[in-house]
Design a protein around this motif. Structure first.
Motif, PDB file in Angstrom:
ATOM      1  N   VAL A 247       0.845  -1.206   0.000  1.00  0.00           N
ATOM      2  CA  VAL A 247       0.000   0.000   0.000  1.00  0.00           C
ATOM      3  C   VAL A 247       0.877   1.251   0.000  1.00  0.00           C
ATOM      4  O   VAL A 247       0.610   2.216  -0.728  1.00  0.00           O
ATOM      5  N   VAL A 250       2.257   1.770  -3.511  1.00  0.00           N
ATOM      6  CA  VAL A 250       1.247   2.297  -4.436  1.00  0.00           C
ATOM      7  C   VAL A 250       1.025   3.787  -4.192  1.00  0.00           C
ATOM      8  O   VAL A 250       0.933   4.580  -5.140  1.00  0.00           O
ATOM      9  N   GLU A 251       0.938   4.183  -2.933  1.00  0.00           N
ATOM     10  CA  GLU A 251       0.741   5.604  -2.611  1.00  0.00           C
ATOM     11  C   GLU A 251       1.900   6.442  -3.134  1.00  0.00           C
ATOM     12  O   GLU A 251       1.692   7.525  -3.693  1.00  0.00           O
ATOM     13  N   LEU A 254       1.710   6.733  -7.014  1.00  0.00           N
ATOM     14  CA  LEU A 254       0.661   7.660  -7.446  1.00  0.00           C
ATOM     15  C   LEU A 254       1.073   9.117  -7.234  1.00  0.00           C
ATOM     16  O   LEU A 254       0.685   9.997  -7.994  1.00  0.00           O
ATOM     17  N   LYS A 255       1.871   9.361  -6.191  1.00  0.00           N
ATOM     18  CA  LYS A 255       2.340  10.726  -5.928  1.00  0.00           C
ATOM     19  C   LYS A 255       3.317  11.208  -6.984  1.00  0.00           C
ATOM     20  O   LYS A 255       3.382  12.397  -7.287  1.00  0.00           O
ATOM     21  N   VAL A 275      -8.133  -3.261   0.587  1.00  0.00           N
ATOM     22  CA  VAL A 275      -7.255  -2.347  -0.148  1.00  0.00           C
ATOM     23  C   VAL A 275      -7.999  -1.731  -1.324  1.00  0.00           C
ATOM     24  O   VAL A 275      -7.872  -0.534  -1.613  1.00  0.00           O
ATOM     25  N   THR A 278     -10.076   1.242  -0.317  1.00  0.00           N
ATOM     26  CA  THR A 278      -9.359   2.467   0.072  1.00  0.00           C
ATOM     27  C   THR A 278      -8.573   3.083  -1.083  1.00  0.00           C
ATOM     28  O   THR A 278      -8.103   4.215  -0.968  1.00  0.00           O
ATOM     29  N   MET A 279      -8.446   2.343  -2.193  1.00  0.00           N
ATOM     30  CA  MET A 279      -7.665   2.840  -3.331  1.00  0.00           C
ATOM     31  C   MET A 279      -8.454   2.705  -4.627  1.00  0.00           C
ATOM     32  O   MET A 279      -8.223   1.812  -5.442  1.00  0.00           O
ATOM     33  N   LYS A 281      -8.350   4.331  -7.333  1.00  0.00           N
ATOM     34  CA  LYS A 281      -7.614   4.566  -8.578  1.00  0.00           C
ATOM     35  C   LYS A 281      -6.788   3.356  -9.018  1.00  0.00           C
ATOM     36  O   LYS A 281      -6.169   3.374 -10.078  1.00  0.00           O
ATOM     37  N   VAL A 282      -6.806   2.309  -8.176  1.00  0.00           N
ATOM     38  CA  VAL A 282      -5.960   1.142  -8.434  1.00  0.00           C
ATOM     39  C   VAL A 282      -6.838  -0.091  -8.654  1.00  0.00           C
ATOM     40  O   VAL A 282      -7.846  -0.272  -7.970  1.00  0.00           O
TER      41      VAL A 282
END
Length: 459
Positions: A247, A250-251, A254-255, A275, A278-279, A281-282
């Motif tokens: 996780v 992935v964060e 994306l940043k 997961v 909460t995500m 976009k994934v």
């Protein structure tokens, strides 16, 4: 220096090995009798069985005379309490704690760690550090390692020399002749397991693993000079494993990019669903990465990069090799067992990530004295890269590099002067407050520290 290391797992053991190699007095505490017995047979340390958060155990380990405590157990809470007890009862000057749960590090809890509450001098966030490292390597398509230095004025880049490199068998001294304005220094070469700190007469061969240090503005040009024609922008990433580390990765990805597409495969169905919620976009899939039907469903061959970050080294290796065979261009795998990295790389894994080594690197810079700004352990700790300030009473100030007679196994990668990069030619003089990028074999690090040490007049 007397150091107490709490926790003798992979990270604690690696830290202890590093400290022992530098002739520090090391005491270890672990709650496993089997682990302590093994340590006693393999390392020149004192080792005790017990809970490092208990005052009596720290007293037995000699905390009253300790210069530093490094809390690296598997429990964040034990690490924090160990530091608090070491401070409150034994006045240990420097306390480092490994923290895995990112909730403790949220900005709104920033007052938690201070002298009044939990007195920890330095926090090492394992998962954040690993996620940042993997992100840099995902984004640097042609490199197996990327290390920012001196506020990213310079970078150390690790590459594998391709067959089409135009500089094969060219003595390194000719690089200056061929490219007189190129701000780049080759720091080391690993060839057939042999570790080479190069001299001007050395040259490159296809398949060599090479670290070079270059001005950040010259990186793209250097990469092309070494034979890479494709800038290799990563657009689609397949992540194997949705643990806390997954996780965090992935964060981070994306940043750093607005155009990146990420798919995650997680074997634990409940974890995958959590997961996914909460995500948004994934794309998160519940299933086994070794299931060919699942991989065909996600069109594996359309991905640029795979990143296998489960807790199973063997699964990470096998999954990466299988995904490459199915068409993924580049495979990144976490391999945490000491000594496995070179073996796995030889099997065909493009980038091997060692969480143990990343954590050790994060701790090294706190072990080093204040004039060292950052430090990175390389090649399973066989070498170290760091940036160091030349303070006013240091013996290097006012001298040329030629006159320093650098210890064997040491090479300067660059000098930062007024935020500008100065290449370390033999006749360059080092001035006060400049930062010097230094690469050194592990056995030469203490000699470098002595070279840059300051006299009592400085204080």
């Amino acid at each position: 220096m007397r150091v107490i290391v709490c926790g003798a797992g992979r990270v604690g053991n690696a830290i202890a090995e590093y400290l022992v190699a530098e002739k520090h007095d090391v005491v270890m505490i672990d709650n496993s009798p089997e682990t302590v017995a093994r340590i006693g047979d393999t390392l020149d340390v004192q080792a005790f069985v017990g809970n490092s958060a208990e005052p009596s155990m720290l007293e037995l380990a000699g905390a009253a005379d300790a210069d530093m405590l490094i809390a690296s157990t598997e429990s964040d809470e034990v690490n924090m309490i160990s530091c608090q007890v070491a401070s409150a009862l034994f006045r240990v000057p420097l306390k480092l704690a490994r923290i895995r749960n990112s909730d403790y590090l949220l900005p709104r809890w920033e007052k938690l760690f201070n002298r009044e509450n939990i007195p920890i001098d330095a926090l090492v966030s394992t998962e954040d550090a690993i996620a940042r490292t993997i992100t840099r390597r995902v984004n640097a398509f042609n490199a197996f390692d990327v290390i920012p230095l001196a506020n990213d004025t310079m970078r150390a880049i690790g590459i594998k020399i391709p067959d089409n490199c135009p500089l094969l068998r060219t003595p390194l001294r000719q690089l200056t002749t061929l490219f007189p304005d190129l701000q780049c220094v080759v720091l080391c070469i690993v060839r057939n397991e042999q570790f080479i700190v190069p001299k001007s007469r050395d040259y490159l061969l296809a398949g060599d693993q090479v670290y070079f240090c270059a001005s950040t503005t010259h990186i793209e040009r250097v990469i092309k000079i070494f034979g890479f024609t494709d800038s290799g922008q990563t657009q689609r990433v397949l992540v194997i494993g949705a643990s806390h580390l997954g996780v965090a990765l992935v964060e981070q990805l994306l940043k750093t990019s607005d155009n990146i597409s990420i798919t995650v495969i997680e074997k634990d169905r409940d974890r995958a669903y959590r997961v996914a919620e909460t995500m948004p976009k994934v794309s998160v899939l519940a299933g086994d990465v070794m299931d060919n039907a699942l991989l065909e469903e996600v069109d594996v061959e359309t991905f640029d990069t795979s990143v296998a970050i489960t807790k199973d080294d063997e699964l990470n290796t096998l999954a990466t090799l299988m995904l490459k065979k199915m068409g993924i261009k580049r495979g990144i795998a976490i391999v945490d067992k000491a000594g496995y990295s070179s073996l796995v790389a030889n099997l065909g894994v493009d980038v091997v990530i060692s969480p143990r080594l990343i954590t050790v690197s994060s701790i090294i810079q706190h072990i080093r004295r204040g004039r060292i700004h950052s430090a990175y352990a390389l090649f399973d700790g066989r070498a170290e890269l760091f940036e160091i300030s030349a303070l006013s009473t240091s013996s290097v100030v006012g001298k040329t590099i030629r006159s320093l007679n650098l210890p064997k196994g040491v090479i300067f990668g660059g000098i930062i002067r007024d935020n500008k990069v100065i290449m370390p030619h033999p006749d360059v003089t080092i001035y006060e407050d400049e930062r010097v990028i230094v690469f050194a074999r592990q056995e030469a690090v203490r000699a470098v520290e002595k070279l840059f040490s300051v006299t009592l007049e400085y204080f």
